[in-house]
Write a protein that holds these residues in place. Structure first.
Motif, PDB file in Angstrom:
ATOM      1  N   VAL A 363       0.809  -1.215   0.000  1.00 48.47           N
ATOM      2  CA  VAL A 363       0.000   0.000   0.000  1.00 48.47           C
ATOM      3  C   VAL A 363       0.848   1.273   0.000  1.00 48.47           C
ATOM      4  O   VAL A 363       0.349   2.361  -0.272  1.00 48.47           O
ATOM      5  N   VAL A 364       2.152   1.166   0.272  1.00 50.79           N
ATOM      6  CA  VAL A 364       3.009   2.354   0.387  1.00 50.79           C
ATOM      7  C   VAL A 364       3.310   2.926  -1.000  1.00 50.79           C
ATOM      8  O   VAL A 364       3.818   2.233  -1.877  1.00 50.79           O
ATOM      9  N   THR A 365       3.004   4.193  -1.175  1.00 54.09           N
ATOM     10  CA  THR A 365       3.360   4.873  -2.421  1.00 54.09           C
ATOM     11  C   THR A 365       4.409   5.958  -2.207  1.00 54.09           C
ATOM     12  O   THR A 365       5.097   6.338  -3.156  1.00 54.09           O
ATOM     13  N   HIS A 366       4.544   6.457  -0.979  1.00 53.15           N
ATOM     14  CA  HIS A 366       5.494   7.536  -0.710  1.00 53.15           C
ATOM     15  C   HIS A 366       6.122   7.350   0.667  1.00 53.15           C
ATOM     16  O   HIS A 366       5.417   7.038   1.630  1.00 53.15           O
ATOM     17  N   ARG A 367       7.450   7.530   0.748  1.00 61.09           N
ATOM     18  CA  ARG A 367       8.158   7.621   2.028  1.00 61.09           C
ATOM     19  C   ARG A 367       8.928   8.935   2.023  1.00 61.09           C
ATOM     20  O   ARG A 367       9.760   9.177   1.140  1.00 61.09           O
ATOM     21  N   LEU A 368       8.615   9.781   3.003  1.00 57.97           N
ATOM     22  CA  LEU A 368       9.168  11.128   3.047  1.00 57.97           C
ATOM     23  C   LEU A 368       9.701  11.437   4.431  1.00 57.97           C
ATOM     24  O   LEU A 368       9.274  10.829   5.426  1.00 57.97           O
ATOM     25  N   PRO A 369      10.641  12.389   4.540  1.00 63.88           N
ATOM     26  CA  PRO A 369      11.093  12.819   5.872  1.00 63.88           C
ATOM     27  C   PRO A 369       9.955  13.468   6.652  1.00 63.88           C
ATOM     28  O   PRO A 369       9.052  14.081   6.067  1.00 63.88           O
ATOM     29  N   LEU A 370      10.001  13.354   7.975  1.00 63.96           N
ATOM     30  CA  LEU A 370       9.013  14.016   8.815  1.00 63.96           C
ATOM     31  C   LEU A 370       8.975  15.517   8.544  1.00 63.96           C
ATOM     32  O   LEU A 370       7.910  16.136   8.613  1.00 63.96           O
ATOM     33  N   SER A 371      10.108  16.104   8.199  1.00 62.19           N
ATOM     34  CA  SER A 371      10.155  17.539   7.927  1.00 62.19           C
ATOM     35  C   SER A 371       9.270  17.954   6.752  1.00 62.19           C
ATOM     36  O   SER A 371       8.894  19.114   6.630  1.00 62.19           O
ATOM     37  N   GLU A 372       8.920  17.006   5.904  1.00 65.01           N
ATOM     38  CA  GLU A 372       8.064  17.302   4.751  1.00 65.01           C
ATOM     39  C   GLU A 372       6.613  16.906   4.993  1.00 65.01           C
ATOM     40  O   GLU A 372       5.804  16.827   4.061  1.00 65.01           O
ATOM     41  N   ALA A 373       6.242  16.671   6.246  1.00 62.98           N
ATOM     42  CA  ALA A 373       4.891  16.215   6.571  1.00 62.98           C
ATOM     43  C   ALA A 373       3.794  17.172   6.096  1.00 62.98           C
ATOM     44  O   ALA A 373       2.769  16.711   5.576  1.00 62.98           O
ATOM     45  N   PRO A 374       3.931  18.496   6.248  1.00 66.56           N
ATOM     46  CA  PRO A 374       2.855  19.364   5.753  1.00 66.56           C
ATOM     47  C   PRO A 374       2.593  19.179   4.258  1.00 66.56           C
ATOM     48  O   PRO A 374       1.432  19.121   3.827  1.00 66.56           O
ATOM     49  N   GLY A 386      -0.420  10.029  -7.505  1.00 72.00           N
ATOM     50  CA  GLY A 386      -0.783   8.652  -7.204  1.00 72.00           C
ATOM     51  C   GLY A 386      -0.668   8.297  -5.739  1.00 72.00           C
ATOM     52  O   GLY A 386      -0.478   7.129  -5.386  1.00 72.00           O
ATOM     53  N   CYS A 387      -0.809   9.287  -4.857  1.00 71.51           N
ATOM     54  CA  CYS A 387      -0.585   9.065  -3.425  1.00 71.51           C
ATOM     55  C   CYS A 387      -1.715   8.240  -2.808  1.00 71.51           C
ATOM     56  O   CYS A 387      -2.884   8.640  -2.854  1.00 71.51           O
ATOM     57  N   ILE A 388      -1.358   7.105  -2.229  1.00 73.11           N
ATOM     58  CA  ILE A 388      -2.311   6.265  -1.507  1.00 73.11           C
ATOM     59  C   ILE A 388      -1.942   6.181  -0.032  1.00 73.11           C
ATOM     60  O   ILE A 388      -2.780   6.347   0.838  1.00 73.11           O
ATOM     61  N   LYS A 389      -0.671   5.942   0.264  1.00 71.76           N
ATOM     62  CA  LYS A 389      -0.243   5.851   1.666  1.00 71.76           C
ATOM     63  C   LYS A 389       1.144   6.439   1.818  1.00 71.76           C
ATOM     64  O   LYS A 389       2.067   6.068   1.081  1.00 71.76           O
ATOM     65  N   VAL A 390       1.287   7.345   2.796  1.00 74.40           N
ATOM     66  CA  VAL A 390       2.567   8.005   3.078  1.00 74.40           C
ATOM     67  C   VAL A 390       3.138   7.475   4.383  1.00 74.40           C
ATOM     68  O   VAL A 390       2.453   7.435   5.411  1.00 74.40           O
ATOM     69  N   VAL A 391       4.405   7.068   4.338  1.00 76.28           N
ATOM     70  CA  VAL A 391       5.164   6.729   5.541  1.00 76.28           C
ATOM     71  C   VAL A 391       6.175   7.849   5.762  1.00 76.28           C
ATOM     72  O   VAL A 391       6.908   8.222   4.832  1.00 76.28           O
ATOM     73  N   LEU A 392       6.220   8.376   6.974  1.00 77.42           N
ATOM     74  CA  LEU A 392       7.145   9.451   7.327  1.00 77.42           C
ATOM     75  C   LEU A 392       8.325   8.878   8.111  1.00 77.42           C
ATOM     76  O   LEU A 392       8.150   7.998   8.956  1.00 77.42           O
ATOM     77  N   ASP A 393       9.494   9.405   7.851  1.00 75.15           N
ATOM     78  CA  ASP A 393      10.730   8.964   8.503  1.00 75.15           C
ATOM     79  C   ASP A 393      11.244  10.086   9.405  1.00 75.15           C
ATOM     80  O   ASP A 393      11.785  11.077   8.908  1.00 75.15           O
ATOM     81  N   PRO A 394      11.105   9.978  10.729  1.00 74.23           N
ATOM     82  CA  PRO A 394      11.568  11.041  11.615  1.00 74.23           C
ATOM     83  C   PRO A 394      13.083  11.256  11.603  1.00 74.23           C
ATOM     84  O   PRO A 394      13.557  12.331  11.983  1.00 74.23           O
ATOM     85  N   ALA A 395      13.836  10.240  11.209  1.00 74.94           N
ATOM     86  CA  ALA A 395      15.303  10.351  11.252  1.00 74.94           C
ATOM     87  C   ALA A 395      15.882  10.919   9.963  1.00 74.94           C
ATOM     88  O   ALA A 395      17.080  11.232   9.919  1.00 74.94           O
ATOM     89  N   ALA A 396      15.077  11.050   8.932  1.00 74.71           N
ATOM     90  CA  ALA A 396      15.610  11.493   7.636  1.00 74.71           C
ATOM     91  C   ALA A 396      15.884  13.000   7.630  1.00 74.71           C
ATOM     92  O   ALA A 396      15.233  13.755   8.342  1.00 74.71           O
TER      93      ALA A 396
END
Length: 396
Positions: A363-374, A386-396
């Motif tokens: 289901v993951v379509t995007h993995r982005l840094p937490l800083s890009e959450a907005p 094509g965004c379906i599910k975003v996973v955020l990475d706090p360490a990125a």
């Protein structure tokens, strides 16, 4: 630490906030390695859940590594260094409801229960990052998270899988599974699912795991073609609500009987089949005369076969208009709802992952840094790229 905070309706911001500390003996602090944006988060950001305050930390789908334990944590169950997922509902494991595996109804984890009692008669359990209606807990879209009742809530995970294969055990995988499980699916059953978002996708695959004979997914092909294709990839027949009359198509696919089970995986922000219905709900919600847009529920109730089951994993918060109670009563429908009893299903669903029956990372379509959450929230809401599910990475 960095955390995503709610500022006002339609506005969130990544800010520096104090790092959480142990407050109670059974608390733990985890370092978050992955955290997700859920469709339910949009209800908060879009102002449909009114109990938010500026500075509240969002997010209820985190996993990570245990960094610190309170002195009362049972270390035979959880230790510093363990890799864990965090169910979004906070449960004590010991109350009347927890003893009956109704973990989302826990009586001991919502310190602001008076709000829920006024709104709903009784309060739900506490929820991470989901307004003061559910306890005002800091959420998991952050570098660190405090987890109460850690030796019950933290679910220890194996090392051989990626975060993306495990993180959805926090919410959407158990939510989709419970939605299908509630329907008591038989091998020749037809299951119809409204909504092909992340929860809908896991509902489709859960219905297949539970042996459904026919699975039908309903959404808007013009607006979300990538979601419809993902539904087909999961074994569903799809109905385009934009170009097909859903009721007629479902009757065609079921020999005129209707689906055995109808699942509303959309919830309070559904868009109506007709412009008049959409306008009606929009005006009523804008005037605070209604808190929901329950189109998917209305249509599911009308389409479900006599004696069938309506299952509702989609989130609703208050009061809705034009609910077809006549259809529900006269057709003898059974309605099953509820926030997910995540803890109940984690062992079984993890076993499906271990045995290769499902890889939740599909289901993951995007993995982005937490800083890009907005930006990620804007993209997720608009269904861009094509965004379906975003996973955020706090360490990125």
């Amino acid at each position: 630490m960095k955390a995503l905070t709610w500022c006002a309706p339609y506005k969130v911001s990544v800010e520096e906030v104090p790092q959480p500390k142990i407050l109670n003996q059974r608390d733990a602090i985890i370092r978050v390695t992955s955290t997700c944006i859920c469709g339910s988060d949009l209800h908060l950001v879009d102002g449909f859940i009114p109990f938010m305050k500026p500075g509240d930390i969002l997010g209820h789908e985190p996993m990570g590594i245990v960094e610190e334990l309170g002195p009362g944590v049972d270390q035979s169950k959880i230790r510093v260094g363990d890799r864990v997922v965090v169910p979004f509902m906070i449960s004590c494991g010991e109350c009347f409801f927890c003893r009956r595996q109704l973990y989302s109804c826990c009586d001991n984890t919502n310190p602001k229960s008076s709000i829920g009692e006024a709104m709903h008669g009784q309060a739900t359990a506490g929820v991470f990052g989901y307004s003061h209606l559910t306890g005002g807990y800091a959420g998991g879209q952050a570098e660190f998270l405090r987890v109460p009742f850690a030796d019950f809530n933290l679910q220890k995970m194996p090392q051989e899988f990626t975060d993306e294969q495990l993180v959805f055990l926090t919410d959407i995988y158990p939510t989709g599974y419970m939605a299908a499980w509630q329907c008591d699916i038989k091998p020749d059953d037809t299951v119809a699912i409204w909504g092909c978002g992340p929860v809908g996708q896991f509902t489709i695959r859960s219905a297949a795991l539970l042996g459904a004979g026919q699975i039908i997914a309903i959404d808007d092909e013009q607006k979300v073609p990538e979601r419809m294709q993902m539904a087909r990839d999961g074994g569903a027949i799809t109905i385009d609500m934009h170009d097909e009359y859903v009721y007629d198509r479902l009757m065609d696919l079921t020999g005129g009987i209707g689906p055995d089970a109808c699942i509303d995986a959309v919830g309070m922000e559904a868009h109506g089949y007709t412009a008049i219905e959409s306008l009606y709900d929009k005006v009523k919600t804008n005037l605070f005369m209604e808190t929901e847009r329950p189109h998917a529920f209305r249509q599911a109730a009308m389409c479900c076969r006599k004696g069938g089951t309506l299952s509702v994993p989609g989130v609703y918060g208050g009061f809705a208009d034009k609910i077809p109670l006549g259809a529900i009563m006269n057709k003898g429908l059974t309605i099953k709802t509820g926030q997910t009893h995540v803890h109940r299903f984690v062992p079984e669903l993890l076993e499906h992952v271990k045995q290769g029956r499902i890889d939740p990372s599909f289901v993951v379509t995007h993995r982005l840094p937490l800083s890009e959450a907005p930006r990620a929230y804007d993209m997720f809401r608009a269904k861009e790229d094509g965004c379906i599910k975003v996973v955020l990475d706090p360490a990125a």
